[in-house]
Design a protein around this motif. Structure first.
Motif, mmCIF file in Angstrom:
data_model
loop_
_atom_site.group_PDB
_atom_site.id
_atom_site.type_symbol
_atom_site.label_atom_id
_atom_site.label_comp_id
_atom_site.label_asym_id
_atom_site.label_seq_id
_atom_site.Cartn_x
_atom_site.Cartn_y
_atom_site.Cartn_z
ATOM 1 N N LYS A 89 0.887 -1.097 0.130
ATOM 2 C CA LYS A 89 -0.331 -0.305 0.023
ATOM 3 C C LYS A 89 0.523 1.424 -0.016
ATOM 4 O O LYS A 89 1.258 1.906 1.131
ATOM 5 N N PRO A 90 1.642 1.299 -0.901
ATOM 6 C CA PRO A 90 2.418 3.069 -0.978
ATOM 7 C C PRO A 90 1.559 3.918 -0.857
ATOM 8 O O PRO A 90 2.338 5.076 0.394
ATOM 9 N N GLU A 91 0.175 4.240 -0.433
ATOM 10 C CA GLU A 91 -0.579 5.434 -0.547
ATOM 11 C C GLU A 91 0.211 5.392 1.024
ATOM 12 O O GLU A 91 -0.361 6.533 1.931
ATOM 13 N N ARG A 92 0.106 4.308 1.820
ATOM 14 C CA ARG A 92 0.126 4.898 3.374
ATOM 15 C C ARG A 92 2.258 5.714 3.530
ATOM 16 O O ARG A 92 2.073 6.465 4.730
ATOM 17 N N PHE A 93 2.622 5.988 2.716
ATOM 18 C CA PHE A 93 3.572 7.208 2.868
ATOM 19 C C PHE A 93 3.504 8.513 2.451
ATOM 20 O O PHE A 93 4.330 9.718 2.033
ATOM 21 N N LEU A 94 2.400 8.854 1.805
ATOM 22 C CA LEU A 94 1.673 10.093 1.389
ATOM 23 C C LEU A 94 1.297 10.769 2.634
ATOM 24 O O LEU A 94 1.049 10.441 3.668
ATOM 25 N N GLY A 95 1.305 11.494 2.503
ATOM 26 C CA GLY A 95 1.453 12.923 3.791
ATOM 27 C C GLY A 95 2.342 12.511 4.514
ATOM 28 O O GLY A 95 2.400 13.118 5.686
ATOM 29 N N SER A 96 3.009 11.489 4.822
ATOM 30 C CA SER A 96 4.396 11.250 5.890
ATOM 31 C C SER A 96 5.411 12.196 5.424
ATOM 32 O O SER A 96 5.850 11.871 4.680
ATOM 33 N N ASN A 97 5.779 11.676 6.724
ATOM 34 C CA ASN A 97 7.610 12.419 6.796
ATOM 35 C C ASN A 97 8.337 11.181 6.784
ATOM 36 O O ASN A 97 9.452 11.408 7.634
ATOM 37 N N VAL A 98 8.426 9.812 7.207
ATOM 38 C CA VAL A 98 9.092 9.253 7.035
ATOM 39 C C VAL A 98 9.985 8.966 5.619
ATOM 40 O O VAL A 98 8.953 8.520 4.557
ATOM 41 N N ASP A 99 10.946 8.641 6.043
ATOM 42 C CA ASP A 99 12.364 8.811 5.460
ATOM 43 C C ASP A 99 12.703 7.832 4.661
ATOM 44 O O ASP A 99 12.851 6.666 5.216
ATOM 45 N N PHE A 100 14.087 8.023 3.660
ATOM 46 C CA PHE A 100 14.917 7.132 3.606
ATOM 47 C C PHE A 100 15.908 6.936 4.973
ATOM 48 O O PHE A 100 17.326 6.416 4.629
ATOM 49 N N MET A 101 15.798 7.762 5.412
ATOM 50 C CA MET A 101 17.449 8.093 5.463
ATOM 51 C C MET A 101 17.869 8.430 7.282
ATOM 52 O O MET A 101 19.015 8.535 7.928
ATOM 53 N N GLY A 102 16.863 6.830 8.201
ATOM 54 C CA GLY A 102 17.789 6.474 9.169
ATOM 55 C C GLY A 102 17.239 7.590 10.485
ATOM 56 O O GLY A 102 17.427 6.748 12.104
ATOM 57 N N ALA A 103 16.263 8.587 10.388
ATOM 58 C CA ALA A 103 15.449 8.657 11.448
ATOM 59 C C ALA A 103 14.139 8.492 12.406
ATOM 60 O O ALA A 103 14.151 8.375 13.194
ATOM 61 N N HIS A 104 13.506 7.501 11.791
ATOM 62 C CA HIS A 104 12.358 7.389 11.627
ATOM 63 C C HIS A 104 12.903 5.016 12.034
ATOM 64 O O HIS A 104 12.961 4.454 10.761
ATOM 65 N N PHE A 105 12.265 4.927 13.663
ATOM 66 C CA PHE A 105 13.039 3.441 13.467
ATOM 67 C C PHE A 105 12.541 2.305 12.642
ATOM 68 O O PHE A 105 12.810 1.061 13.669
ATOM 69 N N GLU A 106 11.150 2.845 12.292
ATOM 70 C CA GLU A 106 10.034 1.859 12.096
ATOM 71 C C GLU A 106 10.461 1.104 10.648
ATOM 72 O O GLU A 106 9.642 0.469 10.009
ATOM 73 N N PHE A 107 11.039 2.377 10.075
ATOM 74 C CA PHE A 107 11.233 2.047 8.703
ATOM 75 C C PHE A 107 13.197 2.913 8.323
ATOM 76 O O PHE A 107 13.341 3.556 8.155
#
Length: 495
Positions: A403-421
């Motif tokens: 479900k790509p839409e889960r990332f729309l409007g989210s500030n979760v990125d690739f750079m290791g600041a969000h530990f669920e991703f």
């Protein structure tokens, strides 16, 4: 010869003896160490741990908790499976060491000279990271290498045009394209033909597979200290790989040393050569950066193609977004692909569901420390199960669905600041090439899906795709490749 035969006959009994002698079960009563199963429990289910270790360890986490430990021979291994504990480990200097099999460090040039596999974050590691940042990883370097990426993608597209209507191994095409992008950034040279059909291509691909495979397979000497002095096989294998690495880069290094550049066009090789690195060291570093920059990136691009092909509505939406936001006359504008939010969400969702390398590169405790109030002894191997964190229902709603839409409007990125991703890990040992990898994936896949329609051959069904995806969760398997048939859908590019 007779002694070798005798040794091979008694080897299984020796292994059983040492496993029994060193396999100390870890229980809740031993409060200083994280809890965990007896080694015999793992040995009884060895096929699951060998084929799907990320799943097997996640199952153990459900029994023993998000931080558990096991002993394999004389080696203590700790496994983390929650974002909270992952953060504690990845942000901790005392758990920032690396553990790779001794075979890898036996290759001349690698012992004290590595970015990916350096045992500790020492001065040489910092120096190499700085060089890499300046010429490969920084935003300025990525922008400077735009033309390299574009030219290599155009070579891919021109090749695919000649294969319209034919079944082809799209993994090979993507791998060759990404490898040549990386090789040109490193040393201004192509390494592969676009379809990997030459003898030299096959030898180099086999070498890359061998290095990756053995870097993920500890030997007896890594698990039982008594075997370290007797591990002649690892040393011999390391020297075989060294000769192939020298063969791959030797002529390039010789040619490039004769014309080192000092101007704005200098590449990674120029900087290494100017800083008095030896030929062995340069060859080792070039091979390490090549593998780090191609292997997992190829897996992600292939998996993204599969997900888009399996979800046609999502594919159509991605195409529309690229056409409306990133198309520049007859070409795709790379800089505007990052503004295609839904396409970016598809890349993130692919990395969430199918992270290449479920554990990343193992960490090692460089000194005794505390994690989650448990004692982690010095030299303990530490695994973070990123796959389990990415599918944790506490972190994600309906975690197993694409479900790509889960990332729309989210500030979760690739750079290791969000530990669920954590597709590129986090902390000191986070992959420095995250932005480079994303640039390569988005550009290649954007061109593939915008300019071509794709179909699977008749013999490819859901079962085949599931097997390919299962393999890609842990390694890039050439024995079970993804074959697809291209059909040009946007002719203007080729006119």
């Amino acid at each position: 010869m007779m002694m070798l035969i005798i040794f091979m006959v008694f080897l299984p009994f020796l292994l059983i003896f040492f496993l029994k002698y060193f396999s100390i079960g870890v229980s809740h009563d031993q409060s200083q160490l994280p809890p965990g199963p007896y080694t015999w429990k793992i040995l009884r289910n060895i096929s699951l741990f060998k084929n799907s270790p990320h799943i097997a360890f996640n199952n153990l986490a459900k029994i023993y908790g998000p931080l558990f430990s096991i002993r394999i021979g004389g080696q203590l291994v700790v496994v983390a499976s929650s974002q909270t504990i992952a953060k504690e480990i990845l942000k901790n200097r005392t758990t920032s060491g690396r553990f790779l099999p001794s075979l890898y460090y036996s290759i001349p040039g690698t012992t004290h000279l590595s970015v990916v596999a350096a045992k500790e974050c020492n001065d040489m590691w910092k120096s190499l990271r700085t060089i890499g940042q300046s010429y490969i990883f920084s935003s300025k370097a990525i922008e400077a290498n735009t033309l390299i990426r574009k030219n290599k993608v155009m070579e891919m597209m021109n090749y695919l045009r000649t294969k319209e209507g034919e079944s082809l191994n799209i993994e090979n095409v993507i791998f060759a394209t990404i490898s040549n992008i990386v090789a040109n950034i490193l040393a201004s040279r192509n390494l592969f033909s676009i379809n990997l059909d030459g003898i030299a291509d096959r030898k180099l691909v086999a070498l890359i597979h061998e290095i990756v495979g053995k870097a993920n397979s500890p030997g007896l000497g890594d698990l039982f200290s008594i075997f370290k002095r007797l591990d002649f096989w690892s040393k011999r294998s390391a020297m075989d790989m060294y000769r192939l690495i020298k063969f791959t880069w030797g002529d390039i290094i010789k040619e490039r040393r004769a014309s080192i550049r000092h101007n704005s066009e200098q590449d990674f090789f120029d900087v290494l050569a100017r800083n008095s690195f030896s030929d062995d060291q340069i060859a080792s570093l070039l091979m390490e950066f090549l593998i780090a920059g191609t292997y997992t990136t190829t897996m992600t691009a292939v998996m993204l193609m599969i997900k888009l092909m399996k979800n046609q509505e999502i594919l159509f939406r991605v195409r529309d977004e690229i056409s409306n936001q990133a198309l520049d006359e007859n070409s795709i504008n790379e800089s505007r692909l990052s503004e295609c939010q839904y396409f970016q969400a598809c890349i993130k969702e692919t990395l969430r569901l199918h992270i290449p390398g479920a554990f990343g590169i193992p960490h090692r405790a460089i000194e005794t420390c505390k994690v989650n109030n448990y004692t982690i002894p010095k030299d303990t191997v530490i695994l973070v199960n990123f796959w389990a964190i990415h599918l944790d229902p506490n972190n994600w709603e309906d975690p197993e669905s694409f479900k790509p839409e889960r990332f729309l409007g989210s500030n979760v990125d690739f750079m290791g600041a969000h530990f669920e991703f954590l597709p590129f890990s986090a902390g000191q040992r986070m992959c420095p090439g995250a932005n480079v990898a994303i640039k390569n994936v988005q550009l290649i896949v954007a061109y593939l899906v915008h300019y071509f329609d794709w179909n699977f051959p008749d013999d490819v069904n859901q079962s085949n795709l599931d097997k390919i995806m299962d393999k890609l969760n842990t390694t890039f398997e050439k024995e079970n490749p993804l074959c697809m048939i291209p059909k040009i859908r946007e002719q203007r590019m080729f006119e």
